[in-house]
Design a protein around this motif. Sequence first.
Motif, PDB file in Angstrom:
ATOM      1  N   LEU A   1      33.202  48.981  31.479  1.00  0.00           N
ATOM      2  CA  LEU A   1      32.002  48.345  32.032  1.00  0.00           C
ATOM      3  C   LEU A   1      31.910  48.569  33.536  1.00  0.00           C
ATOM      4  CD1 LEU A   1      31.769  44.962  30.123  1.00  0.00           C
ATOM      5  CD2 LEU A   1      30.361  46.983  29.854  1.00  0.00           C
ATOM      6  N   ALA A   2      33.060  48.569  34.217  1.00  0.00           N
ATOM      7  CA  ALA A   2      33.033  48.664  35.676  1.00  0.00           C
ATOM      8  C   ALA A   2      32.740  50.091  36.124  1.00  0.00           C
ATOM      9  CB  ALA A   2      34.358  48.180  36.254  1.00  0.00           C
TER      10      ALA A   2
ATOM     11  N   ALA B   1      31.263  53.191  34.457  1.00  0.00           N
ATOM     12  CA  ALA B   1      30.685  53.782  33.250  1.00  0.00           C
ATOM     13  C   ALA B   1      30.403  55.271  33.439  1.00  0.00           C
ATOM     14  CB  ALA B   1      29.426  53.030  32.861  1.00  0.00           C
TER      15      ALA B   1
ATOM     16  N   GLY C   1      34.815  42.157  13.222  1.00  0.00           N
ATOM     17  CA  GLY C   1      33.434  42.164  13.685  1.00  0.00           C
ATOM     18  C   GLY C   1      33.219  43.245  14.731  1.00  0.00           C
ATOM     19  N   TYR C   2      34.210  43.431  15.607  1.00  0.00           N
ATOM     20  CA  TYR C   2      34.138  44.498  16.618  1.00  0.00           C
ATOM     21  C   TYR C   2      34.001  45.867  15.943  1.00  0.00           C
ATOM     22  CZ  TYR C   2      35.931  47.644  20.254  1.00  0.00           C
ATOM     23  OH  TYR C   2      36.110  48.677  21.136  1.00  0.00           O
TER      24      TYR C   2
ATOM     25  N   LEU D   1      30.548  46.215  14.478  1.00  0.00           N
ATOM     26  CA  LEU D   1      29.578  46.500  15.542  1.00  0.00           C
ATOM     27  C   LEU D   1      29.622  47.972  15.929  1.00  0.00           C
ATOM     28  CD1 LEU D   1      27.573  45.449  17.675  1.00  0.00           C
ATOM     29  CD2 LEU D   1      29.504  44.990  19.151  1.00  0.00           C
TER      30      LEU D   1
ATOM     31  N   LEU E   1      25.550  53.555  24.436  1.00  0.00           N
ATOM     32  CA  LEU E   1      25.176  52.167  24.131  1.00  0.00           C
ATOM     33  C   LEU E   1      26.296  51.494  23.351  1.00  0.00           C
ATOM     34  CD1 LEU E   1      22.889  50.076  24.308  1.00  0.00           C
ATOM     35  CD2 LEU E   1      22.151  50.834  22.064  1.00  0.00           C
TER      36      LEU E   1
ATOM     37  N   ARG F   1      29.031  50.416  25.628  1.00  0.00           N
ATOM     38  CA  ARG F   1      28.720  49.234  26.438  1.00  0.00           C
ATOM     39  C   ARG F   1      28.732  47.958  25.582  1.00  0.00           C
ATOM     40  NH1 ARG F   1      23.707  49.163  28.736  1.00  0.00           N
ATOM     41  NH2 ARG F   1      23.459  51.376  28.314  1.00  0.00           N
ATOM     42  N   LEU F   2      28.035  47.999  24.440  1.00  0.00           N
ATOM     43  CA  LEU F   2      27.944  46.799  23.611  1.00  0.00           C
ATOM     44  C   LEU F   2      29.308  46.383  23.079  1.00  0.00           C
ATOM     45  CD1 LEU F   2      24.696  47.167  21.471  1.00  0.00           C
ATOM     46  CD2 LEU F   2      25.000  46.286  23.754  1.00  0.00           C
TER      47      LEU F   2
ATOM     48  N   VAL G   1      31.386  44.751  25.736  1.00  0.00           N
ATOM     49  CA  VAL G   1      30.978  43.356  25.964  1.00  0.00           C
ATOM     50  C   VAL G   1      31.546  42.453  24.878  1.00  0.00           C
ATOM     51  CG1 VAL G   1      28.989  41.804  25.914  1.00  0.00           C
ATOM     52  CG2 VAL G   1      28.894  43.881  27.274  1.00  0.00           C
ATOM     53  N   TYR G   2      31.419  42.894  23.625  1.00  0.00           N
ATOM     54  CA  TYR G   2      31.915  42.061  22.520  1.00  0.00           C
ATOM     55  C   TYR G   2      33.430  41.929  22.581  1.00  0.00           C
ATOM     56  CZ  TYR G   2      32.278  40.048  17.886  1.00  0.00           C
ATOM     57  OH  TYR G   2      32.533  39.198  16.846  1.00  0.00           O
TER      58      TYR G   2
ATOM     59  N   LEU H   1      35.295  41.776  25.192  1.00  0.00           N
ATOM     60  CA  LEU H   1      35.692  40.761  26.172  1.00  0.00           C
ATOM     61  C   LEU H   1      35.619  39.368  25.532  1.00  0.00           C
ATOM     62  CD1 LEU H   1      34.145  41.947  29.541  1.00  0.00           C
ATOM     63  CD2 LEU H   1      36.242  42.597  28.441  1.00  0.00           C
ATOM     64  N   PHE H   2      34.522  39.105  24.803  1.00  0.00           N
ATOM     65  CA  PHE H   2      34.418  37.836  24.081  1.00  0.00           C
ATOM     66  C   PHE H   2      35.592  37.679  23.119  1.00  0.00           C
ATOM     67  CE2 PHE H   2      30.031  37.630  25.433  1.00  0.00           C
ATOM     68  CZ  PHE H   2      29.775  36.280  25.461  1.00  0.00           C
ATOM     69  N   ALA H   3      35.895  38.748  22.387  1.00  0.00           N
ATOM     70  CA  ALA H   3      36.936  38.682  21.365  1.00  0.00           C
ATOM     71  C   ALA H   3      38.278  38.332  21.994  1.00  0.00           C
ATOM     72  CB  ALA H   3      37.020  40.008  20.620  1.00  0.00           C
TER      73      ALA H   3
ATOM     74  N   ILE I   1      38.893  36.753  24.831  1.00  0.00           N
ATOM     75  CA  ILE I   1      38.900  35.365  25.298  1.00  0.00           C
ATOM     76  C   ILE I   1      39.145  34.427  24.111  1.00  0.00           C
ATOM     77  CG2 ILE I   1      37.522  33.563  26.417  1.00  0.00           C
ATOM     78  CD1 ILE I   1      38.231  35.769  28.318  1.00  0.00           C
TER      79      ILE I   1
ATOM     80  N   VAL J   1      27.842  38.321  11.308  1.00  0.00           N
ATOM     81  CA  VAL J   1      29.162  38.965  11.349  1.00  0.00           C
ATOM     82  C   VAL J   1      29.797  38.823  12.731  1.00  0.00           C
ATOM     83  CG1 VAL J   1      30.292  41.215  11.319  1.00  0.00           C
ATOM     84  CG2 VAL J   1      28.769  40.586   9.485  1.00  0.00           C
TER      85      VAL J   1
ATOM     86  N   LEU K   1      30.624  34.007  30.647  1.00  0.00           N
ATOM     87  CA  LEU K   1      30.781  35.375  30.129  1.00  0.00           C
ATOM     88  C   LEU K   1      29.414  36.018  29.903  1.00  0.00           C
ATOM     89  CD1 LEU K   1      33.609  35.533  27.465  1.00  0.00           C
ATOM     90  CD2 LEU K   1      33.370  36.918  29.498  1.00  0.00           C
TER      91      LEU K   1
ATOM     92  N   LEU L   1      24.317  44.595  28.772  1.00  0.00           N
ATOM     93  CA  LEU L   1      23.649  44.706  27.484  1.00  0.00           C
ATOM     94  C   LEU L   1      22.219  45.173  27.649  1.00  0.00           C
ATOM     95  CD1 LEU L   1      24.377  41.555  25.361  1.00  0.00           C
ATOM     96  CD2 LEU L   1      25.287  43.832  25.135  1.00  0.00           C
TER      97      LEU L   1
END
Lengths: 354, 64, 233
Positions: free
Chosen positions: A192-193, A195, A252-253, A256, A265, A268-269, A272-273, A275-277, A279, C176, C222, C230
């Motif tokens: 992300l930082a 790209a 799920g990752y 996706l 894309l 990038r997506l 992002v996911y 990072l959520f995962a 955490i 999902v 976040l 995004l």
Amino acid sequence: MGHNIWKIGGFALIAYVFVMVFTVPMGPGLLELSNTGNATTQVDSDRPLPEYFLTGFGTHWSSQPDQLQVIVRSKTNLSKLEVIEVIDDTHARIGVSLPYSLPSKSWDVLINHPIDGTLLLENGLFLSDRFIDESLTLPAISIVEFEAKLPFHFPYQPRILETIRNLMLHVPMWFTMFVLMGIAFVASIKQLATARNLAEDEKSEAAVKVGLLFGFLGLITGSFWARFTWGAWWVDDPQLNGALVTVLVYSGYMVLRNSLDNAPLRARLSAVYNLFAFIILIILLMVLPRFTESLHPGKGGNPGFNSYDLDSALRAAFYPAVIGWIFIGIWMYRINLRFTRLQKLLTWTHCSQF
Amino acid sequence: MDSLLSILIQAHPLEGWFFGSGKAMVVLAIALILLIGFGLWMWRAESRLKSMEAKLKSKNQQES
Amino acid sequence: MNSGRAHKVTPPSWSRYVHLTRHAFRMEFRKKNGLAGLILFAICAVYTCYQVAGSRADAETWNALAWVVLLFSAFNAVSKPWPEDAPEMRSYLIHVLHPREWILARMTFFAMLLSGITCIVFVAFTLFMGSEDLSTGRALWFFCGMQATSIAMASLLAMIQTLAIRANGGFGLIAVLGLPLIIPVILIATQYGMDVLNGVSFADTAHNLLFLATLSGGFGALGYILFPYLWRD
């Protein structure tokens, strides 16, 4: 050869761990002290002596049976029980020679023997038919304490018994998954930082794939262990929920990633996911288990294992197992990454010929 | 060692049998063979990937 | 951080954020069928639970059904893409909006929408399923827990919704991606609800609310940091 030493080392460590897991014997322990309901008449007293049956695990009472000492403890009170007969190495008949008035109902049982050393059965004796006065103190006793003379062994733990060997196969899976997901997390931040290209995205994909494999192995080894220790393939427990949900999040990752065709894309997506995962992984496996009650071994604040449960024999097998599996995991990740890159390069070269 | 195993068989029949009858050694041997086989397979995969990378690189250099 | 590369618009401004939030609500209220559908879904879900479990469900069932209905209502609320998510609309908005005010507006909108739906779910639930286990004071604490949960879900789902739309996935992808991430929230919420129903004193279970607030804050932060990645092309 020099820079490949860690790869061979990882496999050598795991081979050593396997040998340890299957050959090191279990140490002795106490299984139970049960009331037989019988009573023998005492020689010097008119009150009958209640007879109990003591069962040990891997003990050696039939050698030097006269040296077996059975002691009960409640806070600072100690009292000796009478050994009526040692039947064999693991069974003995015990006379509970305690007075009618006692400071406590529930007692820890301690065994001392020249070979086994001191063994403890917490709250092993419960006397409901005695007069309880908490201010009483029992007369002091003299004990000849023997040090254990045992070969190298894994420690006995109540209920876990032989399944303690699974520690070397189950816990390192999660440690390895942590390391690989950490690699994926760092790669996603970099993606992300900066790209510029998709190199970091490839890294995080490869790391998550291998990490998921280790996650599934952790679930399987844990499930087998639970079947033999808790009697069910799966139980409702915060630690287990956390592990399963982590695996689901990373699945799920992968979903996706597979649902996107546009590579930049997708990079990038999925970053992002990811990072959520990560955490969520930290919250589920490191934070939440510290605040909820769990049946999982090593509880009492620490989600992985309790450092007090690890003795020197377990350390000698557990630490090499962790290091070995992490090395193997990282090697698998590097091969996977190399394969993905080569595949892309080949497709690109092949297409550019037309 | 033998006495310890016989006791184990009494207390916990399955585990005692597993460690006492030498079956543990068979499982250990199979596990080790699988582990070493997996290690060799990975080693071979990596070296083949390396050689393919090198081949591709030299081919690209020739073309350009 | 090079997230401002694609859009040289002014930094996030409060007035634009307020305007966007109000705009989102105006759009929602203009198409009354969307809102009516959400309310209908919530009430129907509660009524289905009533049919299945009856009006005298024990505390565990009551608690579990309440959170499951809330969870599904929340996912239903975020399942509908916004008109602004169409590619041509986005490529226009990139030049007039900062993505961070956009995600904040979306989060606020979803938080308020889910708050409203939570009220409806709670009223319908106590109406149909009975509230023998809840005294008035406890019902208030339970309601507060539901509100905290709906805010936590809104802060996560606003982000997941955009992610799924950008990946051209429909409701399936939202489920999902979102369900596994929302499970910690639901675990804490059910724990809190069970404590409230069992009569545990509020001081002993308040840490669950604190957890929920922390999770909302974490998800929100976040989302705020990552949304520009995004949104841009």
